[in-house]
Design a protein around this motif. Structure first.
Motif, short mmCIF file in Angstrom:
data_model
loop_
_atom_site.label_atom_id
_atom_site.label_comp_id
_atom_site.label_asym_id
_atom_site.label_seq_id
_atom_site.Cartn_x
_atom_site.Cartn_y
_atom_site.Cartn_z
N HIS C 142 46.32 35.80 9.86
CA HIS C 142 45.38 36.66 9.11
C HIS C 142 45.68 36.50 7.63
O HIS C 142 46.80 36.76 7.19
CB HIS C 142 45.54 38.12 9.55
N PRO C 143 44.70 36.09 6.82
CA PRO C 143 45.02 35.71 5.43
C PRO C 143 45.30 36.88 4.49
O PRO C 143 45.86 36.66 3.43
CB PRO C 143 43.78 34.93 4.98
N THR C 144 44.95 38.08 4.81
CA THR C 144 45.10 39.30 3.99
C THR C 144 44.29 39.20 2.69
O THR C 144 44.31 38.21 1.98
CB THR C 144 46.57 39.68 3.65
N CYS C 145 43.59 40.29 2.41
CA CYS C 145 42.60 40.30 1.33
C CYS C 145 43.19 40.00 -0.05
O CYS C 145 42.63 39.24 -0.82
CB CYS C 145 41.92 41.66 1.28
N HIS C 146 44.33 40.62 -0.35
CA HIS C 146 44.86 40.45 -1.71
C HIS C 146 45.44 39.06 -1.91
O HIS C 146 45.34 38.51 -3.00
CB HIS C 146 45.88 41.55 -2.02
N SER C 147 46.01 38.47 -0.87
CA SER C 147 46.46 37.08 -1.00
C SER C 147 45.26 36.18 -1.27
O SER C 147 45.30 35.28 -2.10
CB SER C 147 47.14 36.61 0.28
N LEU C 148 44.21 36.46 -0.53
CA LEU C 148 43.03 35.59 -0.56
C LEU C 148 42.23 35.77 -1.84
O LEU C 148 41.87 34.80 -2.50
CB LEU C 148 42.15 35.96 0.64
N ARG C 149 41.94 37.03 -2.18
CA ARG C 149 40.95 37.26 -3.23
C ARG C 149 41.55 37.78 -4.54
O ARG C 149 40.88 37.78 -5.56
CB ARG C 149 39.87 38.22 -2.72
N MET C 150 42.79 38.23 -4.52
CA MET C 150 43.41 38.68 -5.77
C MET C 150 44.32 37.59 -6.31
O MET C 150 44.33 37.28 -7.48
CB MET C 150 44.21 39.95 -5.50
N LEU C 151 45.09 36.96 -5.40
CA LEU C 151 46.01 35.90 -5.82
C LEU C 151 45.40 34.52 -5.67
O LEU C 151 45.89 33.56 -6.24
CB LEU C 151 47.29 35.95 -4.98
N HIS C 152 44.38 34.42 -4.85
CA HIS C 152 43.75 33.12 -4.57
C HIS C 152 44.77 32.11 -4.04
O HIS C 152 44.86 31.00 -4.55
CB HIS C 152 43.03 32.59 -5.81
N VAL C 153 45.54 32.51 -3.05
CA VAL C 153 46.53 31.57 -2.49
C VAL C 153 45.85 30.47 -1.68
O VAL C 153 46.49 29.46 -1.36
CB VAL C 153 47.59 32.27 -1.61
N GLY C 154 44.57 30.67 -1.37
CA GLY C 154 43.84 29.61 -0.67
C GLY C 154 44.47 29.29 0.66
O GLY C 154 44.84 30.18 1.42
N ASP C 155 44.62 28.01 0.91
CA ASP C 155 45.14 27.61 2.23
C ASP C 155 46.65 27.31 2.20
O ASP C 155 47.18 26.69 3.11
CB ASP C 155 44.37 26.39 2.76
N LYS C 156 47.32 27.78 1.15
CA LYS C 156 48.77 27.50 1.07
C LYS C 156 49.53 27.99 2.30
O LYS C 156 50.32 27.23 2.87
CB LYS C 156 49.37 28.11 -0.20
N PRO C 157 49.31 29.22 2.73
CA PRO C 157 50.03 29.67 3.93
C PRO C 157 49.69 28.82 5.15
O PRO C 157 50.57 28.51 5.96
CB PRO C 157 49.57 31.11 4.11
N LEU C 158 48.44 28.43 5.26
CA LEU C 158 48.04 27.62 6.42
C LEU C 158 48.67 26.23 6.36
O LEU C 158 49.07 25.68 7.38
CB LEU C 158 46.52 27.50 6.49
#
Lengths: 532, 245, 271
Positions: C142-158
């Motif tokens: 689950h990418p989590t909203c703040h990682s995705l849309r606040m930090l823009h970590v993109g697909d790094k965790p994946l």
């Protein structure tokens, strides 16, 4: 069929009871709100949402519709190579507009007047309604045709005209559905998004009066019924009322963006056109339209371009209405403008993309927001527009619950074509609510808890102590370490979720044991009591 | 109390922190904003020239997507194509019956009086061509009784599938291209630009003209977000793309 | 590198496995991890609930605790949480400025410039996608909203997860949709939150994965709370716990969502 209505506005049959905020059980199309205030009706958000969440049909309709439009939007936005550059420009242009608003408004006025238009100014809803009603009366019109407009919904124009004996006919298909059903809009762009096709068929059969008796629920047939129903109105109307998507200061040009052609009908055929527009809807120059006419359609309907956009400048002799009135509306906007952070809400171009991606809106629907502006943009706009009557004044006003109607997931900000940082404004409004509440007496458990937490969390030692205390509860969860019943406010949580029991050892206890105490590092694994 | 204009402007100034202007309705005086300069990094024009094969192909693709009917013709074949389309209207009613299914008489067509007469040269005998102008406008009820309208256009945008009419004598009053159920719109290929900014800058030469941007036939998505083509505006849009003018 | 760990208040107190795995992972990769014990909380909860005034001392404590990173005493600060990193990056300085504390705001900005969420640290700073992990289980992310849309970590965790040996990574439908946590939202709007959670847990269950992972313990606490209540048996593990797992020292699967073995079950993970 108990009643037949030929497009009579719902307010003509509004019950006299001023407190009648919800439909009565004999309302055939479900309990619907009947607001006295278009920007503040019904319960606060948590209570209203609790009600709408029970409506499974509503959730299915919304889930389907928002999914469809999200997919369409993503596809047409994805094909624009300079989308982010357009957003940057859109955002910056709107900032400029706000900074130069007094000059731009006067420039607009000058240009509209120079082209034969009449400009009116309205401090509030009552004043705007008065202006429109007076124009209709001078023209001898007991009926006006209307283009879908958020501004006129916000001021309750239809109700005000009804009180003067003037019927306002909504001509947008969705607005017509809402009006016939005696309902309230639940979406900025698709006001009847909460209704599915079979409900719409039932509404038309019961209320349209001239709907074919064998009408099916095929969308095309429903649309054709509306076409036939409204055509006579268009051909005979003397006065039309519209909103405006954009007004160009340097030319005096107005723009209405639409799909069905009802807008063109209203803007073109009647002799007199009255446009009611919020003072924030300006763009400085004609060329700026090249930005917004790209941003708006793709964000709103998920189309490369909407079927029809009309642009007009004052009066064109021999073509279209020969009398044009522009009503410039404040109605709380200057209060929004006065807030350094919140003023960005005025950048909104009413595309509704933020509604379509909002996980909260998708579940609860528009009516839960108790305002004609629902969804994330409504949650920042409604409290601010109603600031002078208590919208941001603390927790006793229903509108004060709106800034909390979000998980701050950020989906709205990501799609906003003018980059309104809705999550940040929500948080800022929460701070304003909290500050407004500080002076109030009485015990607020949130305030107490936040103050206590602040004291604990501002110091490593105090926090370590609290953590150590928590570990005393490590046995609370039983074998699965899950707590299923908890006292308020955590009871809200445990109604549908478990809580983890605290661990036997906090992280910092483990760290102290492993990294600072003089023990063998090799013993790490063996001394672990907790391997989550 | 001052008049509304004075007061609204004073409130706006107060909201922007201009002192001496009073306050907003809730008694506030705001702060002066410091807007960032407006960046203009978006495309002012497309990579393809107006009228190029690429933009024509793109325009056709978009129009078809909107369920418009596209006819690519040479200037010589234009009158015959218009004649064929008008003749088709005299046959059995297409789609949903019109409010005026009077198919026994000759087809009645309205044109703006500045339309190129040559375009109508091949119309079959008996076609009832009525002319409309700002000086001699037809009332809406009469426009409602014609089968089709033929107009020219000012500019078209390929990326969005948009045709813009600017009300000049070959395009006519706005009502003319609105009330009839069928719109035959003639667009010269050299009028087709790729992007919206190219069109806006061209139209900006005469911003006072009443503009109608048309992207396919009228449509609605108000019922479950299902797109239905053909509501209040013309339900059928024929676009005649003319090359070699 | 010398990396200071900001464990986050929630994980320190309730989910110590996440910061412990962060330590284990970074040490295994050859870095020195420091835990400044003055730390408590970043202030996110106070800020997001509107209690700016109460947030200030919390933020001050965080900023002063981690200020040495701005002077080069440490090379970076790592937080195993997208939302806490987001708060450090986007809220702390703003709240300080609003309180008239411009100096503190400047220090906050200097600290935040060297503060990274775990996947950012691994991929952007350390240049890694394969951290040598081994985790032989089916996992959904689950990418989590703040990682995705606040930090823009993109697909790094994946990218990090895909490089894990023997992992069976399955896609979570509607992954980018919020789980309904939202901090105090879950309490103030409990019914709406529960409706969102219902959809999230249904999607998690649909994957058939016994493990749900994410970069934020708060979201995992929420989704895990639902999964536990529903008796699904799906466990929640922080991204760090998956990445820290190796053949030699595997991260065992807990028995239930919130359960923890009395001692590491070294053999279970190799089933």
């Amino acid at each position: 069929m108990s009643r037949t209505f030929l497009g009579l506005p719902r307010t003509l049959r509004r019950p006299d009871d001023a407190d009648a905020r919800h439909g009565t059980p004999d309302e055939p199309f479900g309990p619907v709100p009947h607001p006295q205030e278009p920007l503040r009706w019904g319960d606060d958000f948590p209570a209203a949402a609790k009600q709408t969440l029970k409506n499974d049909q509503l959730r299915r309709n919304l889930g389907h519709a928002t999914q469809v439009i999200r997919t369409k939007r993503a596809a047409v936005v994805g094909e624009v190579p300079d989308w982010e550059a357009l957003r940057d420009t859109g955002s910056a242009v709107k900032q400029q507009v706000m900074a130069q608003l007094p000059d731009l408004l006067q420039q607009l006025e000058e240009n509209v007047v120079a082209r034969g238009g009449v400009v009116h100014w309205a401090r509030d809803a009552a004043e705007a309604n008065r202006i429109v009603a007076d124009i209709a009366k001078v023209k001898g019109a007991d009926e006006v045709v209307k283009v879908k407009s958020m501004a006129t919904q916000e001021i309750g124009l239809n109700e005000a005209l009804a009180d003067e004996g003037i019927a306002a006919i909504e001509t947008d298909l969705a607005e017509l559905i809402v009006q016939l059903a005696d309902d309230m809009p639940s979406h900025i762009l698709v006001p009847a998004i909460h209704r599915n096709r079979s409900e719409i068929r039932d509404i038309f059969l019961a209320r349209m009066g001239d709907a074919p008796p064998d009408l099916s629920d095929v969308p095309r047939e429903l649309a054709m019924a509306a076409r036939a129903h409204l055509r006579r109105k268009f051909l005979s109307a003397k006065v039309a009322v519209s909103g405006a998507n954009f007004a160009v200061a340097d030319t005096g040009t107005l723009a209405v963006v639409e799909s069905e052609g009802n807008g063109r009908m209203c803007l073109t055929l009647p002799e007199t056109l009255v446009t009611v527009m919020g003072i924030e809807k300006l763009v400085p120059t004609f060329d700026d339209l090249e930005v917004f006419l790209q941003l708006l359609p793709r964000s709103s309907t998920g189309e490369r371009m909407n079927p029809y956009t009309s642009l007009w400048t004052g009066v064109t002799p021999g073509d279209g209405p020969q009398e044009f009135h522009l009503v410039l509306l404040d109605n709380g906007r200057t209060d929004v403008l006065a807030d350094e952070v919140g003023r960005a809400a005025l950048h909104c171009i009413r595309c509704s993309a933020c509604l379509n991606v909002c996980p909260v809106y998708e579940r609860v629907g528009g009516h839960a927001y108790g305002s004609v502006y629902p969804g994330p943009i409504g949650a920042i706009l409604t409290p601010q527009l109603t600031a002078s009557t208590g919208g941001v004044s603390g927790h006793h006003d229903p509108n004060a619950s709106l800034p909390y109607a979000s998980t701050l997931c950020g989906a709205c900000y990501e799609v906003c074509p003018v980059k309104i940082d809705i999550p940040s404004i929500l948080v800022d409004l929460r701070a304003r609510e909290v500050d407004a509440d500080r002076s109030s007496r009485g015990v607020d458990p949130w305030k107490t808890a936040m103050k206590a937490a602040s004291w604990v969390m501002a110091d490593g030692d105090r926090f370590a102590l609290a953590g150590r205390a928590a570990t005393l509860g490590s046995g609370l969860g039983g074998r699965d370490h899950a707590i299923s019943v908890a006292p308020p406010p955590a009871s809200g949580w445990t109604r549908s979720r478990d809580l983890p029991a605290p661990p036997r050892q906090t992280f910092r206890q483990w760290w102290a044991a492993e990294h600072t105490a003089p023990v063998e590092q090799a013993g790490t694994v063996e001394t672990e009591g907790d391997d989550r | 109390m001052s008049d509304a204009r004075t007061e609204v402007l004073a409130r706006v100034r107060a909201a922007l922190g201009q002192t001496g202007s009073g306050t907003t309705p809730s008694g506030k005086v705001g702060t002066a904003p410091h807007p960032e300069p407006v960046p203009r990094a978006y495309r002012a024009a497309g990579e393809h020239a107006a009228g190029s094969a690429e933009v024509i192909e793109q325009l056709v693709d978009r129009l078809v997507d909107y369920k418009a009917l596209v006819h690519q013709v040479t200037v010589d074949a234009l009158p015959a194509t218009i004649a064929t389309l008008v003749t088709e209207l005299s046959g059995p009613a297409r789609g949903v019956p019109s409010a005026h299914p009077d198919s026994s008489a000759g087809v009645r067509v309205v044109v703006p009086d500045g339309l190129d007469d040559g375009w109508l040269a091949a119309l079959p005998a008996g076609t009832d061509v009525v002319r409309d102008s700002r000086e001699r406008p037809l009332p809406p009820s009469e426009l409602d009784a014609v089968a089709a309208v033929v107009t020219a256009a000012r500019v078209a945008v390929s990326e969005t599938g948009t045709i813009v009419l600017d009300g000049e004598p070959d395009q006519g009053r706005r009502a003319v291209s609105l009330v009839p159920d069928v719109h035959l719109c003639v667009v010269r290929t050299d009028q087709v630009v790729q992007t919206v900014p190219e069109a806006v800058r061209l139209l900006g030469a005469h911003p006072e003209r009443p503009l109608t941007w048309i992207s396919g036939p009228s449509a609605t998505s108000d019922i479950e977000l299902d797109r239905v083509e053909g509501v209040h505006g013309p339900r059928t849009l024929h676009v005649l793309l003319v090359a070699g003018v | 590198m010398r990396i200071a760990l900001a464990a986050t208040c929630l994980a320190d107190t309730l989910f110590p496995g996440a910061p412990r795995a962060t330590v284990r992972l970074l040490e295994r990769l050859g870095h020195e991890v420091v835990f400044p014990t003055d730390q408590a909380c970043c202030g996110q909860m106070h800020v997001n609930t509107g209690y700016y005034r109460e947030a200030v001392p919390v933020i001050r404590n965080h900023v002063e605790t981690f200020a040495p990173v701005a002077d080069g005493e440490w090379d970076a600060v790592v937080m195993p949480s997208g939302s806490c990193t987001g708060s450090v990056r986007h809220q702390q300085a703003m709240v300080c400025r609003r309180a008239g504390l411009d100096d503190l705001a400047a220090t906050a900005e200097a600290v935040s410039a060297k503060t990274y969420e775990l996947s950012e640290l691994l991929v952007d700073v350390l240049g890694l996608t394969d951290v040598g992990a081994w985790f032989p289980h089916r996992v959904t992310y689950h990418p989590t909203c703040h990682s995705l849309r606040m930090l823009h970590v993109g697909d790094k965790p994946l990218r990090l997860l895909r490089a894990v040996e023997s992992i069976d990574l399955v896609e979570l439908p509607a992954a980018d949709s919020c789980c309904g946590f939202g901090g105090t939202f879950a309490l103030k709007n409990a019914d709406t939150s529960a409706a969102m959670l219902e959809d999230k847990t249904a999607n998690v269950r649909g994957t058939g994965a016994p493990v749900l992972t994410a970069g934020d313990m708060s979201c995992l606490m929420h989704i895990g709370g639902g999964l536990s209540r529903q008796g699904t048996g799906v466990r929640t593990l922080h991204l760090a716990e998956v990445l820290a797992s190796t053949r030699e020292e595997p991260t065992p699967l807990p028995e239930t969502t919130f359960s923890r073995p009395e001692r590491p079950a070294r053999t279970e993970a190799t089933r």
